[in-house]
Design an enzyme around this catalytic site. Structure first.
Site, PDB file in Angstrom:
ATOM      1  N   HIS A 127       0.870  -1.199   0.000  1.00 16.03           N
ATOM      2  CA  HIS A 127       0.000   0.000   0.000  1.00 16.03           C
ATOM      3  C   HIS A 127       0.893   1.231   0.000  1.00 16.03           C
ATOM      4  O   HIS A 127       1.486   1.584   1.012  1.00 16.03           O
ATOM      5  CB  HIS A 127      -0.897   0.012   1.246  1.00 16.03           C
ATOM      6  CG  HIS A 127      -1.886   1.145   1.246  1.00 16.03           C
ATOM      7  ND1 HIS A 127      -3.232   0.949   1.478  1.00 16.03           N
ATOM      8  CD2 HIS A 127      -1.743   2.476   1.048  1.00 16.03           C
ATOM      9  CE1 HIS A 127      -3.860   2.116   1.416  1.00 16.03           C
ATOM     10  NE2 HIS A 127      -2.965   3.064   1.168  1.00 16.03           N
ATOM     11  N   HIS A 133     -10.616   1.268   1.587  1.00 20.38           N
ATOM     12  CA  HIS A 133     -10.408   2.267   2.638  1.00 20.38           C
ATOM     13  C   HIS A 133     -11.633   2.158   3.534  1.00 20.38           C
ATOM     14  O   HIS A 133     -12.710   2.639   3.186  1.00 20.38           O
ATOM     15  CB  HIS A 133     -10.269   3.684   2.058  1.00 20.38           C
ATOM     16  CG  HIS A 133     -10.002   4.702   3.129  1.00 20.38           C
ATOM     17  ND1 HIS A 133      -8.789   5.317   3.296  1.00 20.38           N
ATOM     18  CD2 HIS A 133     -10.784   5.164   4.138  1.00 20.38           C
ATOM     19  CE1 HIS A 133      -8.831   6.126   4.348  1.00 20.38           C
ATOM     20  NE2 HIS A 133     -10.042   6.053   4.867  1.00 20.38           N
ATOM     21  N   LYS A 154      -9.383  -0.165  -6.036  1.00 23.86           N
ATOM     22  CA  LYS A 154      -9.465   0.470  -4.720  1.00 23.86           C
ATOM     23  C   LYS A 154     -10.816   1.129  -4.520  1.00 23.86           C
ATOM     24  O   LYS A 154     -11.265   1.922  -5.351  1.00 23.86           O
ATOM     25  CB  LYS A 154      -8.347   1.520  -4.602  1.00 23.86           C
ATOM     26  CG  LYS A 154      -8.326   2.304  -3.305  1.00 23.86           C
ATOM     27  CD  LYS A 154      -7.740   1.517  -2.149  1.00 23.86           C
ATOM     28  CE  LYS A 154      -7.884   2.233  -0.818  1.00 23.86           C
ATOM     29  NZ  LYS A 154      -6.750   3.035  -0.441  1.00 23.86           N
ATOM     30  N   HIS A 171      -4.848  -0.568   5.774  1.00 15.41           N
ATOM     31  CA  HIS A 171      -4.429   0.167   6.974  1.00 15.41           C
ATOM     32  C   HIS A 171      -5.414   0.014   8.128  1.00 15.41           C
ATOM     33  O   HIS A 171      -6.037   0.993   8.548  1.00 15.41           O
ATOM     34  CB  HIS A 171      -4.162   1.644   6.663  1.00 15.41           C
ATOM     35  CG  HIS A 171      -5.156   2.303   5.732  1.00 15.41           C
ATOM     36  ND1 HIS A 171      -6.507   2.277   5.930  1.00 15.41           N
ATOM     37  CD2 HIS A 171      -4.971   3.010   4.600  1.00 15.41           C
ATOM     38  CE1 HIS A 171      -7.113   2.924   4.969  1.00 15.41           C
ATOM     39  NE2 HIS A 171      -6.199   3.384   4.142  1.00 15.41           N
ATOM     40  N   HIS A 216       1.574   5.391  -1.682  1.00 15.59           N
ATOM     41  CA  HIS A 216       1.262   6.579  -2.490  1.00 15.59           C
ATOM     42  C   HIS A 216       2.576   7.177  -2.964  1.00 15.59           C
ATOM     43  O   HIS A 216       3.452   7.460  -2.137  1.00 15.59           O
ATOM     44  CB  HIS A 216       0.522   7.629  -1.664  1.00 15.59           C
ATOM     45  CG  HIS A 216      -0.774   7.134  -1.096  1.00 15.59           C
ATOM     46  ND1 HIS A 216      -1.985   7.336  -1.713  1.00 15.59           N
ATOM     47  CD2 HIS A 216      -1.051   6.424   0.021  1.00 15.59           C
ATOM     48  CE1 HIS A 216      -2.949   6.784  -0.991  1.00 15.59           C
ATOM     49  NE2 HIS A 216      -2.407   6.227   0.073  1.00 15.59           N
ATOM     50  N   ASP A 273       1.332   2.708   3.520  1.00 12.52           N
ATOM     51  CA  ASP A 273       0.487   3.885   3.312  1.00 12.52           C
ATOM     52  C   ASP A 273       1.329   5.159   3.369  1.00 12.52           C
ATOM     53  O   ASP A 273       0.833   6.219   3.754  1.00 12.52           O
ATOM     54  CB  ASP A 273      -0.662   3.960   4.330  1.00 12.52           C
ATOM     55  CG  ASP A 273      -1.772   4.896   3.856  1.00 12.52           C
ATOM     56  OD1 ASP A 273      -1.805   5.226   2.652  1.00 12.52           O
ATOM     57  OD2 ASP A 273      -2.593   5.308   4.690  1.00 12.52           O
TER      58      ASP A 273
HETATM   59  O1  DOR Z   1      -3.583   9.524   5.577  1.00 13.98           O
HETATM   60  C1  DOR Z   1      -3.906   9.211   4.439  1.00 13.98           C
HETATM   61  N1  DOR Z   1      -3.296   9.757   3.353  1.00 13.98           N
HETATM   62  N2  DOR Z   1      -4.881   8.322   4.276  1.00 13.98           N
HETATM   63  C2  DOR Z   1      -5.376   8.048   3.078  1.00 13.98           C
HETATM   64  O2  DOR Z   1      -6.279   7.259   2.995  1.00 13.98           O
HETATM   65  C3  DOR Z   1      -4.871   8.748   1.865  1.00 13.98           C
HETATM   66  C4  DOR Z   1      -3.517   9.235   2.060  1.00 13.98           C
HETATM   67  C5  DOR Z   1      -3.080  10.219   0.990  1.00 13.98           C
HETATM   68  O3  DOR Z   1      -3.290   9.952  -0.182  1.00 13.98           O
HETATM   69  O4  DOR Z   1      -2.512  11.241   1.353  1.00 13.98           O
HETATM   70 ZN    ZN Z   2      -3.405   5.060   1.421  1.00 15.03          ZN
END
Ligand code: DOR
Ligand code: ZN
Length: 347
Positions: free
Chosen positions: A14, A137, A100, A175, A16, A248
């Site tokens: 997971h 999520h 997702k 998460h 980003h 995450d």
């Molecule tokens: O804290 C988070 N940041 N939770 C999420 O679900 C998305 C993520 C983000 O993309 O910044």
């Molecule tokens: Zn995330």
């Protein structure tokens, strides 16, 4: 407990990475330690078509440092308008690994998410049929719900219904942050699993609010009480194949975090594996790290386990106070603090 450990190279299930200059700044941190990562699709506009996912994949590949084997595993962002045809296309693509579900309004860039899960029942049906995993999520979005209860409410109101309606659908509850989520996953069938982040293993909600508001500990789902953190640690070190590593890691520039309305997300890619080591070492469970970090996720996604290895040594180092992105900065988790473990060598 030994001061050195060699494990099969891990994957991040997971992650980003954003686009542009942030992507270029953060991807080397991930590629330094992980062989593969599941890439989250919450860009603006969202990665809601296979074509867009393939273009995003090409941009990510451009950002991988030379001589660093790293594979991005792409995902599709589900919206109310996602079609069965798009799911079929995704299932046939060798580069798409999951879809997702962001409930609309639940988190960063989720406005285009699903307004009510019943809207995507035909899509979930197609995913079940094609054996394409659903990544969730898991937070209810109604503004009247207390933010600390949103995961629990989502499980009761929505997730339970999805699991009952689509019993063969593979689902990752992303998460997880509560005892209730851990229990839900533990007692569900083998096709239901969960990722756990370093921040939810390391911190309870005091780290967010006690002694001052700490925006770099603000993420969604929000940090919970100590009893929940303890339940997550117990699940992670239990050896259960239902729980695996998903950082995450969610980079936001300093200005966007340190603001009157700061963005949600902890940046952890700079030291992801080392942060998990802190948790496993403290729980006297370093022998369980490899399963959690390198085996359970690959097995769930039905991908081969990595052949390469990574070695960590117990040798303190100081996390930088920030990482530059052009004229701006990313503030990493544990900025300026000392970590016990460091990566020695890999491959
Ligand atoms: O804290 C988070 N940041 N939770 C999420 O679900 C998305 C993520 C983000 O993309 O910044
Ligand atoms: Zn995330």
């Amino acid at each position: 407990m030994a001061n050195k450990i060699t494990i099969t190279q891990p994957d991040d299930w997971h992650l980003h990475v954003r686009t542009g200059n942030i992507l270029k700044a953060v991807l080397p941190h991930t590629a330094r330690q992980f062989a593969r990562a599941i890439i989250m699709p919450n860009l603006t506009p969202p990665v809601s078509t296979v074509d867009r996912a393939l273009r995003y994949r090409a941009e990510i590949i451009q950002a991988i440092p030379e001589n660093t084997p790293f594979t991005p595993l792409m995902t599709l962002y589900l919206t109310d308008a996602t079609s069965r045809e798009e799911i079929e296309k995704a299932a046939q693509s060798e580069h798409l690994y999951a879809c997702k579900l962001y409930p609309a309004g639940a988190t960063t860039n989720s406005d285009a998410g699903v307004s009510h899960v019943s809207r995507i029942y035909p899509v979930l049906e197609a995913m079940q049929q094609h054996d394409l995993p659903l990544l969730v999520h898991g937070e209810a979005t109604d503004s009247e719900y207390d933010i600390f209860d949103r995961e629990k409410i989502f499980i009761e109101q929505t997730l339970d219904a999805i699991v009952k309606r689509f019993p063969a659908l593979r689902i990752v509850v992303e998460h997880v942050t509560t005892q209730e989520a851990v229990q839900f996953v533990q007692t569900a069938d083998a096709n239901i699993a969960a990722t756990i982040t370093p921040q939810h293993l390391l911190f309870n909600r005091n780290a967010l609010l006690a002694g001052g508001i700490r925006p770099h500990h603000y993420c969604l789902p929000i940090l919970k009480r100590e009893k929940h953190r303890q339940a997550l640690v117990d699940a992670a070190v239990s050896g259960s194949s239902k729980f695996f590593l998903g950082t995450d890691s969610a980079p936001h520039l300093q200005q966007r975090k340190e603001s009157a309305c700061g963005c949600a997300g902890c940046y952890s890619a700079h030291a992801a594996l080392e942060l998990y080591c802190e948790v496993f070492d403290r729980a006297d469970a370093m022998d369980r790290l490899e399963g959690f970090a390198s085996f359970h996720g690959a097995d769930f996604y039905r991908l081969p386990r990595n052949r390469s290895t990574i070695t960590l040594v117990k040798n303190t180092w100081k996390v930088p106070s920030d990482y530059p992105v052009d004229a701006d900065k990313l503030i990493p988790l544990k900025a300026g603090e000392t970590l016990a473990w460091r990566i020695l060598e890999q491959w």
